[in-house]
Design a protein around this motif. Structure first.
Motif, PDB file in Angstrom:
ATOM      1  N   GLU A   6      29.313  29.879  48.850  1.00 38.26           N
ATOM      2  CA  GLU A   6      29.428  30.855  47.748  1.00 38.26           C
ATOM      3  C   GLU A   6      30.419  30.375  46.685  1.00 38.26           C
ATOM      4  O   GLU A   6      30.166  30.484  45.483  1.00 38.26           O
ATOM      5  N   LYS A   9      28.876  27.631  44.649  1.00 38.37           N
ATOM      6  CA  LYS A   9      27.899  28.155  43.676  1.00 38.37           C
ATOM      7  C   LYS A   9      28.619  28.777  42.477  1.00 38.37           C
ATOM      8  O   LYS A   9      28.203  28.601  41.330  1.00 38.37           O
ATOM      9  N   ARG A  13      28.165  26.797  38.138  1.00 37.09           N
ATOM     10  CA  ARG A  13      26.977  27.503  37.609  1.00 37.09           C
ATOM     11  C   ARG A  13      26.173  26.628  36.648  1.00 37.09           C
ATOM     12  O   ARG A  13      24.951  26.666  36.633  1.00 37.09           O
ATOM     13  N   ALA A  16      24.110  24.237  38.467  1.00 35.65           N
ATOM     14  CA  ALA A  16      22.942  24.907  39.071  1.00 35.65           C
ATOM     15  C   ALA A  16      21.820  25.002  38.036  1.00 35.65           C
ATOM     16  O   ALA A  16      20.652  24.752  38.339  1.00 35.65           O
ATOM     17  N   PRO A  39      23.540  23.449  47.960  1.00 34.95           N
ATOM     18  CA  PRO A  39      22.438  24.157  47.326  1.00 34.95           C
ATOM     19  C   PRO A  39      21.972  23.522  46.011  1.00 34.95           C
ATOM     20  O   PRO A  39      20.860  23.748  45.579  1.00 34.95           O
ATOM     21  N   HIS A  40      22.806  22.735  45.353  1.00 34.07           N
ATOM     22  CA  HIS A  40      22.354  21.975  44.192  1.00 34.07           C
ATOM     23  C   HIS A  40      23.336  20.827  43.969  1.00 34.07           C
ATOM     24  O   HIS A  40      24.518  20.917  44.292  1.00 34.07           O
TER      25      HIS A  40
END
Ligand SMILES: Cc1ncc(COP(=O)(O)O)c(C=O)c1O
Length: 423
Positions: A6, A9, A13, A16, A39-40
């Protein structure tokens, strides 16, 4: 949901968004498989010295330096000066340039087993070229390499790292044996030696987890290769940073061919093969036995940057980096111990690989810390450290003790984040 993920992320941003965009045109989000994570992937906009800056303006200490190739860090002023001077004078032409001779002379002077050199555009192409030479010299087709070895993303070589692809890649051309197990290499050579053109080995496995090849292992593999009539190819694409003559000089081994890349291009795409004149002679255009070329091979910009990068990598700087890496290694162990985390490292000179398990692997990336290393990687990013996703670190000459101590503190904080998350 994981706090570490979290936080990552929230911090990234704009990366992302950039990742969403690139995934529309490039499946997976990057042409470079080794620079993708979940996640990215981070999008970096700028590098300077030991630091890089991402799309959200966050700063990171770069601990991987483009997989060892930026040995003097980012935008190293002498390299910027040499490269920009060359760019202003033209970037490529279908003729020769002085820089190519200068870089070749520098490498020949430094690496005893290298009497003659040819350049390529990448380490992968250096592997292709070494294989081409070995096939031309021996009249044989196949290779022998270590399981989990990495010599670039050529089909013949992929088998070692990505065993699952074996069925349709390399299977007909590639034998594998176990790293640091000379018996296993000797056995394959005893059975299949007459069809093997070359035996490839990394003196320290990079992608395999910074695993040191024992000197006796390297010597025996070289001897067995030659006795079987195969060429002994030492891949120094990563390990050339370990001494001015490469890791082969540290160990006193003399391969038939040496693969080079990464730092010898000063941050630009490069590869090279060096070897004895009798082998390299196959490209003599007055009595050609083979042909090798490439539009950007030996281009003046790479050569200009590479000369500076290579010449400025002195033994003194190599030793300083090794001392700093040792200092970092000691700190990392101490932080992990305080937190009660299982932890081990493989360190060789200025390179290090971390493992969240009691024993560091000695024959390839045999690890059971997938969850821990994945979370630690992101936790380290959250704390301002960029390494390789598998926990590999390669320092640069522009780092000093103060920088390393700052890195150690940040790594300790990332380990604490990991310990908290694991509960
Ligand atoms: C030992 C070794 N050989 C060859 C290569 C391939 O080099 P490149 O990525 O420049 O094609 C690499 C790349 O990481 C490597 O580590």
């Amino acid at each position: 949901m994981s706090d570490i993920i979290e936080t990552y992320k929230k911090n990234t941003r704009r990366s992302a968004k950039a990742d969403e965009r690139v995934k529309r045109s490039i499946i997976g989000g990057n042409s470079r498989g080794a620079a993708v994570w979940q996640p990215h992937t981070l999008t970096v906009e700028r590098g300077e010295g030991s630091q890089v800056f991402d799309a959200d303006g966050r700063e990171y200490t770069d601990l991987i330096n483009n997989f060892t190739s930026l040995v003097h860090g980012h935008a190293y002023p002498p390299i910027v000066e040499a490269a920009t001077r060359q760019i202003a004078q033209g970037t490529a032409w279908t003729a020769n340039n002085h820089g190519q001779a200068e870089l070749a002379e520098t490498l020949i002077e430094r690496i005893p087993a290298t009497e003659s050199v040819r350049f390529t555009n990448s380490g992968t192409e250096a592997g292709m070229l070494a294989l081409q030479i070995a096939r031309a010299i021996t009249g044989r087709l196949k290779i022998l390499m270590s399981r989990f070895g990495y010599h670039g993303s050529l089909m013949e070589f992929e088998i070692g790292t990505f065993g699952g692809f074996l069925d349709f890649h390399g299977a007909d051309t590639t034998h594998t044996a176990t790293y640091n197990d000379a018996d296993s290499f000797e056995q394959v050579l005893a059975e299949h030696g007459s069809e093997i053109a070359a035996v490839f080995v990394e003196p320290v496995m990079g992608a395999g987890g910074v695993v040191r090849g024992e000197t006796e292992f390297l010597e025996r593999v070289g001897k067995a290769a030659n006795e079987a009539g195969a060429l002994f190819v030492v891949d120094e694409v990563i390990t050339y940073r370990l001494s001015t003559g490469g890791e082969q000089m540290n160990r006193g081994i003399e391969p038939d061919l040496t693969m080079l890349g990464k730092l010898i291009g000063g941050g630009f795409p490069v590869g090279a093969v060096g070897g004895r004149r009798e082998y390299m002679k196959i490209f003599d255009p007055t009595e050609p036995k083979s042909f090798h070329s490439g539009t950007f091979v030996g281009n003046p910009v790479t050569m200009a940057a590479g000369v500076v990068s290579t010449r400025e990598l002195t033994q003194e700087r190599i030793d300083t980096m090794a001392g700093l890496c040792d200092r970092l290694d000691v700190s990392l162990h101490s932080s992990a111990r305080k937190l009660g985390l299982p932890f081990s490292t493989n360190r060789e000179g200025s390179m290090l690989n971390v493992f969240f398990q009691h024993e560091a692997p000695t024959q390839g990336p045999l690890r059971n810390d997938e969850k821990e290393i994945t979370l630690f990687y992101l936790a380290a990013l959250n704390r301002g450290l960029l390494m390789a996703t598998r926990g590999m670190i390669a320092l640069s000459t522009v780092m000093d003790e103060a920088r390393i101590d700052d890195v150690a503190e940040r790594a300790a904080a990332a380990m604490a984040d990991l310990a908290a998350e694991l509960g």
